[in-house]
Write a protein that holds these residues in place. Structure first.
Motif, short mmCIF file in Angstrom:
data_model
loop_
_atom_site.label_atom_id
_atom_site.label_comp_id
_atom_site.label_asym_id
_atom_site.label_seq_id
_atom_site.Cartn_x
_atom_site.Cartn_y
_atom_site.Cartn_z
N LYS A 106 1.89 -6.92 -32.72
CA LYS A 106 2.71 -6.30 -31.68
C LYS A 106 3.40 -5.05 -32.23
O LYS A 106 3.53 -4.03 -31.54
CB LYS A 106 3.75 -7.31 -31.16
N PRO A 115 -0.25 -0.27 -25.65
CA PRO A 115 0.81 -1.01 -24.93
C PRO A 115 0.66 -2.52 -24.96
O PRO A 115 1.65 -3.23 -24.84
CB PRO A 115 0.70 -0.47 -23.50
N ALA A 116 -0.57 -3.02 -25.10
CA ALA A 116 -0.78 -4.47 -25.06
C ALA A 116 -2.15 -4.79 -25.64
O ALA A 116 -3.02 -3.91 -25.78
CB ALA A 116 -0.66 -5.00 -23.64
N ARG A 131 1.96 -16.93 -18.40
CA ARG A 131 1.55 -15.67 -19.01
C ARG A 131 0.10 -15.36 -18.63
O ARG A 131 -0.70 -16.25 -18.37
CB ARG A 131 1.66 -15.74 -20.54
N GLU A 144 -0.51 -9.99 -24.90
CA GLU A 144 0.75 -9.73 -25.60
C GLU A 144 1.08 -8.24 -25.51
O GLU A 144 0.22 -7.39 -25.76
CB GLU A 144 0.66 -10.12 -27.08
N GLU A 145 2.31 -7.92 -25.16
CA GLU A 145 2.75 -6.53 -25.13
C GLU A 145 3.23 -6.10 -26.51
O GLU A 145 3.75 -6.89 -27.29
CB GLU A 145 3.87 -6.35 -24.10
N SER A 146 3.06 -4.83 -26.80
CA SER A 146 3.45 -4.31 -28.11
C SER A 146 4.96 -4.15 -28.20
O SER A 146 5.69 -4.28 -27.21
CB SER A 146 2.76 -2.97 -28.36
#
Length: 229
Positions: A106, A115-116, A131, A144-146
């Motif tokens: 991340k 971004p993800a 999720r 997963e978002e960064s």
């Protein structure tokens, strides 16, 4: 040439209440201990801290916990810090525990402008509840978002005046990826040399990622010392 700060207080002077900080280190290895101490002395509060763990009770990020300066911790490990455990269980701070490899990615993705991403870590566990997931090659992956930060506080073994950094062995840990993911990166370093003095093949973080340098001595405390009887 990068700005070489005269004091640790000057280096963190514009870190204000509510800031999001990435702080390098793994346990107590590779932590920017003097920058953390300067934050503790300044008293800035309501911080969001992104770090592998939160130090020990009376050292490193544990100082900020003790002073109630942290609002949220994004980490992969509670560790040996009893105050961290107490505040987390009592609800005094928000804790977001993330699998260690996912946390690293991340941060790395944030520094790379991604971004993800999708990862298999956490699929089928409470982490994945509500999720987004997708199937790739017949396998399920979790979105997963960064992560990025207002400031990254890192430790290097050597820096040159252009801000290029070299780390010492395992003290590298999260420091290089955090250096890239902070809007302003402040590097605490044991030594500053002239531009060109570092072997280019030994530079781990290019100076483009670093905004401020400060040189000083670290105590390099050991988190848990084990010796023969």
């Amino acid at each position: 040439m990068k700005t070489i700060m005269a004091s640790y207080a000057d280096a963190i002077a514009d870190i204000q209440d509510g800031a999001t900080l990435m702080v390098g280190g793994f346990g107590l290895v590779g932590i920017p201990e003097n920058l953390i101490t300067a934050l503790a002395e300044k008293g800035v509060k309501d911080l969001t801290i992104i770090s592998n763990n939160c130090g020990v009770d009376d050292f490193g990020l544990g100082l900020l916990l003790r002073n109630k300066q942290i609002r949220t911790v994004i980490a992969s490990y509670v560790g040996e810090n009893k105050e961290f455990e107490r505040q987390a269980l009592s609800g005094e701070i928000e804790v977001k525990l993330i699998p260690q490899g996912t946390l690293a990615e991340k941060i790395r993705a944030g520094g790379a402008g991604i971004p993800a991403f999708y990862t298999p870590a956490g699929v089928g566990t409470p982490i994945a509840e509500n999720r987004e997931t997708r199937i790739f090659g017949g396998k399920e992956y979790l979105l997963e978002e960064s992560l990025t930060a207002d400031f990254s506080l890192i430790l290097a073994a050597k820096a040159d005046r252009m801000g290029n950094l070299a780390y010492n062995k395992t003290a590298m840990n999260f420091n290089p990826i955090m250096a890239a993911a902070g809007r302003i990166t402040i590097a605490e370093t044991e030594e500053i040399v002239e531009a060109g003095a570092l072997n280019p093949s030994m530079i781990h973080t290019p100076g483009i990622y670093v905004q401020r340098l400060i040189v000083g001595r670290q105590t390099k405390r050991v988190e848990k010392r084990t010796v023969r009887a």
